[in-house]
Design a protein around this motif. Sequence first.
Motif, PDB file in Angstrom:
ATOM      1  N   LEU A 103       0.933  -1.282   0.030  1.00  0.00           N
ATOM      2  CA  LEU A 103      -0.135  -0.015   0.067  1.00  0.00           C
ATOM      3  C   LEU A 103       0.826   1.099   0.055  1.00  0.00           C
ATOM      4  O   LEU A 103       1.792   1.377   0.850  1.00  0.00           O
ATOM      5  CB  LEU A 103      -0.968  -0.050   1.172  1.00  0.00           C
ATOM      6  CG  LEU A 103      -1.763  -1.218   1.537  1.00  0.00           C
ATOM      7  CD1 LEU A 103      -2.426  -1.250   2.865  1.00  0.00           C
ATOM      8  CD2 LEU A 103      -2.938  -1.318   0.192  1.00  0.00           C
ATOM      9  N   CYS A 109      -4.639   6.264  -1.538  1.00  0.00           N
ATOM     10  CA  CYS A 109      -3.886   4.965  -1.535  1.00  0.00           C
ATOM     11  C   CYS A 109      -3.815   4.031  -2.491  1.00  0.00           C
ATOM     12  O   CYS A 109      -5.029   3.547  -2.937  1.00  0.00           O
ATOM     13  CB  CYS A 109      -4.409   4.336  -0.213  1.00  0.00           C
ATOM     14  SG  CYS A 109      -3.335   2.862   0.299  1.00  0.00           S
ATOM     15  N   ALA A 152      -3.084   0.210  -4.025  1.00  0.00           N
ATOM     16  CA  ALA A 152      -2.685  -1.115  -3.447  1.00  0.00           C
ATOM     17  C   ALA A 152      -2.006  -1.742  -4.898  1.00  0.00           C
ATOM     18  O   ALA A 152      -2.565  -1.626  -6.024  1.00  0.00           O
ATOM     19  CB  ALA A 152      -3.992  -1.718  -2.979  1.00  0.00           C
ATOM     20  N   THR A 164      -3.844  -7.806  -4.924  1.00  0.00           N
ATOM     21  CA  THR A 164      -5.161  -7.034  -4.644  1.00  0.00           C
ATOM     22  C   THR A 164      -6.460  -7.930  -4.601  1.00  0.00           C
ATOM     23  O   THR A 164      -7.551  -7.395  -4.266  1.00  0.00           O
ATOM     24  CB  THR A 164      -5.120  -5.898  -5.643  1.00  0.00           C
ATOM     25  OG1 THR A 164      -5.096  -6.530  -7.066  1.00  0.00           O
ATOM     26  CG2 THR A 164      -3.887  -5.069  -5.310  1.00  0.00           C
ATOM     27  N   ILE A 223      -8.425  -8.407  -1.367  1.00  0.00           N
ATOM     28  CA  ILE A 223      -8.493  -7.464  -0.540  1.00  0.00           C
ATOM     29  C   ILE A 223     -10.111  -7.308  -0.580  1.00  0.00           C
ATOM     30  O   ILE A 223     -10.642  -7.036  -1.736  1.00  0.00           O
ATOM     31  CB  ILE A 223      -8.077  -6.264  -0.861  1.00  0.00           C
ATOM     32  CG1 ILE A 223      -6.406  -6.258  -0.637  1.00  0.00           C
ATOM     33  CG2 ILE A 223      -8.626  -4.855  -0.196  1.00  0.00           C
ATOM     34  CD1 ILE A 223      -5.839  -4.944  -1.212  1.00  0.00           C
ATOM     35  N   MET A 250     -10.771  -1.806   2.461  1.00  0.00           N
ATOM     36  CA  MET A 250      -9.493  -0.803   2.721  1.00  0.00           C
ATOM     37  C   MET A 250     -10.087   0.456   3.586  1.00  0.00           C
ATOM     38  O   MET A 250     -11.285   0.788   3.670  1.00  0.00           O
ATOM     39  CB  MET A 250      -9.022  -0.271   1.561  1.00  0.00           C
ATOM     40  CG  MET A 250      -8.578  -1.485   0.497  1.00  0.00           C
ATOM     41  SD  MET A 250      -7.949  -0.666  -1.051  1.00  0.00           S
ATOM     42  CE  MET A 250      -6.239   0.333  -0.282  1.00  0.00           C
ATOM     43  N   ARG A 283     -14.666  -3.177  -1.008  1.00  0.00           N
ATOM     44  CA  ARG A 283     -14.416  -3.294  -2.453  1.00  0.00           C
ATOM     45  C   ARG A 283     -15.491  -3.429  -3.051  1.00  0.00           C
ATOM     46  O   ARG A 283     -15.703  -2.765  -4.199  1.00  0.00           O
ATOM     47  CB  ARG A 283     -13.425  -3.994  -2.492  1.00  0.00           C
ATOM     48  CG  ARG A 283     -12.582  -3.831  -3.951  1.00  0.00           C
ATOM     49  CD  ARG A 283     -11.667  -4.942  -3.870  1.00  0.00           C
ATOM     50  NE  ARG A 283     -10.856  -4.702  -5.215  1.00  0.00           N
ATOM     51  CZ  ARG A 283      -9.684  -5.547  -5.504  1.00  0.00           C
ATOM     52  NH1 ARG A 283      -9.514  -6.734  -5.204  1.00  0.00           N
ATOM     53  NH2 ARG A 283      -8.987  -5.463  -6.643  1.00  0.00           N
ATOM     54  N   ARG A 333     -13.685   5.006  -3.701  1.00  0.00           N
ATOM     55  CA  ARG A 333     -12.547   3.864  -4.359  1.00  0.00           C
ATOM     56  C   ARG A 333     -12.720   4.127  -5.890  1.00  0.00           C
ATOM     57  O   ARG A 333     -13.572   4.408  -6.252  1.00  0.00           O
ATOM     58  CB  ARG A 333     -12.787   2.503  -4.027  1.00  0.00           C
ATOM     59  CG  ARG A 333     -14.393   2.085  -4.237  1.00  0.00           C
ATOM     60  CD  ARG A 333     -14.357   0.700  -4.003  1.00  0.00           C
ATOM     61  NE  ARG A 333     -15.774   0.215  -4.159  1.00  0.00           N
ATOM     62  CZ  ARG A 333     -16.502   0.045  -5.270  1.00  0.00           C
ATOM     63  NH1 ARG A 333     -16.107   0.621  -6.459  1.00  0.00           N
ATOM     64  NH2 ARG A 333     -17.664  -0.240  -5.245  1.00  0.00           N
ATOM     65  N   ASN A 337      -8.583  -0.505  -6.560  1.00  0.00           N
ATOM     66  CA  ASN A 337      -7.226  -0.806  -6.061  1.00  0.00           C
ATOM     67  C   ASN A 337      -6.726   0.702  -5.531  1.00  0.00           C
ATOM     68  O   ASN A 337      -5.668   0.555  -4.803  1.00  0.00           O
ATOM     69  CB  ASN A 337      -6.580  -1.432  -7.370  1.00  0.00           C
ATOM     70  CG  ASN A 337      -6.723  -2.558  -7.573  1.00  0.00           C
ATOM     71  OD1 ASN A 337      -7.256  -3.447  -6.754  1.00  0.00           O
ATOM     72  ND2 ASN A 337      -6.289  -3.027  -8.901  1.00  0.00           N
ATOM     73  N   CYS A 368      -2.845   4.028   5.466  1.00  0.00           N
ATOM     74  CA  CYS A 368      -3.925   3.234   4.606  1.00  0.00           C
ATOM     75  C   CYS A 368      -3.845   1.732   5.139  1.00  0.00           C
ATOM     76  O   CYS A 368      -2.556   1.237   5.422  1.00  0.00           O
ATOM     77  CB  CYS A 368      -3.447   3.710   3.284  1.00  0.00           C
ATOM     78  SG  CYS A 368      -4.497   2.509   2.037  1.00  0.00           S
ATOM     79  N   ALA A 421      -5.410  -2.448   4.609  1.00  0.00           N
ATOM     80  CA  ALA A 421      -6.338  -3.146   3.872  1.00  0.00           C
ATOM     81  C   ALA A 421      -6.601  -4.450   4.781  1.00  0.00           C
ATOM     82  O   ALA A 421      -5.828  -5.002   5.522  1.00  0.00           O
ATOM     83  CB  ALA A 421      -5.711  -3.687   2.687  1.00  0.00           C
ATOM     84  N   TYR A 430      -6.861  -5.612  10.362  1.00  0.00           N
ATOM     85  CA  TYR A 430      -6.266  -5.170   9.048  1.00  0.00           C
ATOM     86  C   TYR A 430      -4.910  -5.776   9.107  1.00  0.00           C
ATOM     87  O   TYR A 430      -4.089  -5.541  10.124  1.00  0.00           O
ATOM     88  CB  TYR A 430      -6.070  -3.608   9.035  1.00  0.00           C
ATOM     89  CG  TYR A 430      -7.391  -2.850   8.496  1.00  0.00           C
ATOM     90  CD1 TYR A 430      -8.531  -2.737   9.652  1.00  0.00           C
ATOM     91  CD2 TYR A 430      -7.878  -2.589   7.453  1.00  0.00           C
ATOM     92  CE1 TYR A 430      -9.607  -2.328   9.322  1.00  0.00           C
ATOM     93  CE2 TYR A 430      -9.074  -2.068   6.974  1.00  0.00           C
ATOM     94  CZ  TYR A 430      -9.873  -1.918   8.101  1.00  0.00           C
ATOM     95  OH  TYR A 430     -11.182  -1.186   7.923  1.00  0.00           O
TER      96      TYR A 430
END
Length: 122
Positions: free
Chosen positions: A3, A21, A23, A27, A30, A33, A52, A71, A76, A95, A97, A109
């Motif tokens: 990240l 941020c 990623a 990914t 994830i 985030m 996400r 996002r 990502n 940040c 994930a 996280y």
Amino acid sequence: VQLQASGGGLVQAGDSLRLSCVASGRTFSINAMGWFRQAPGKEREFVAAIKRSGGSTLYAESVKGRFTISRDNAGNTVHLQMNSLKPEDTAVYYCAADPLVISMLVTEYDYWGQGTLVTVSS
């Protein structure tokens, strides 16, 4: 997962700032985030998170109505739009994930970025 956070800086109270941020790596694993912050001498605290898939969000009470997490379509890149900044928003913003669930808990996280400093002067 790696990240990379960016966008911090020095602003005056009432100003706006946008953090980003990105990623990279695995990914696809994830599911959510988030952004956390840590002020000097204080514990790291939750700011906002976004799922996400579907884009559902969570916010800390202290930033509701002022901060917006979003996002990109690929999921990502996550942004944190910070408006009406206050001196108490001064902190290093991280940040993070979370592969499993959207959460306010630091311990949920698994992946963390390097942090970006936000300083709000009065």
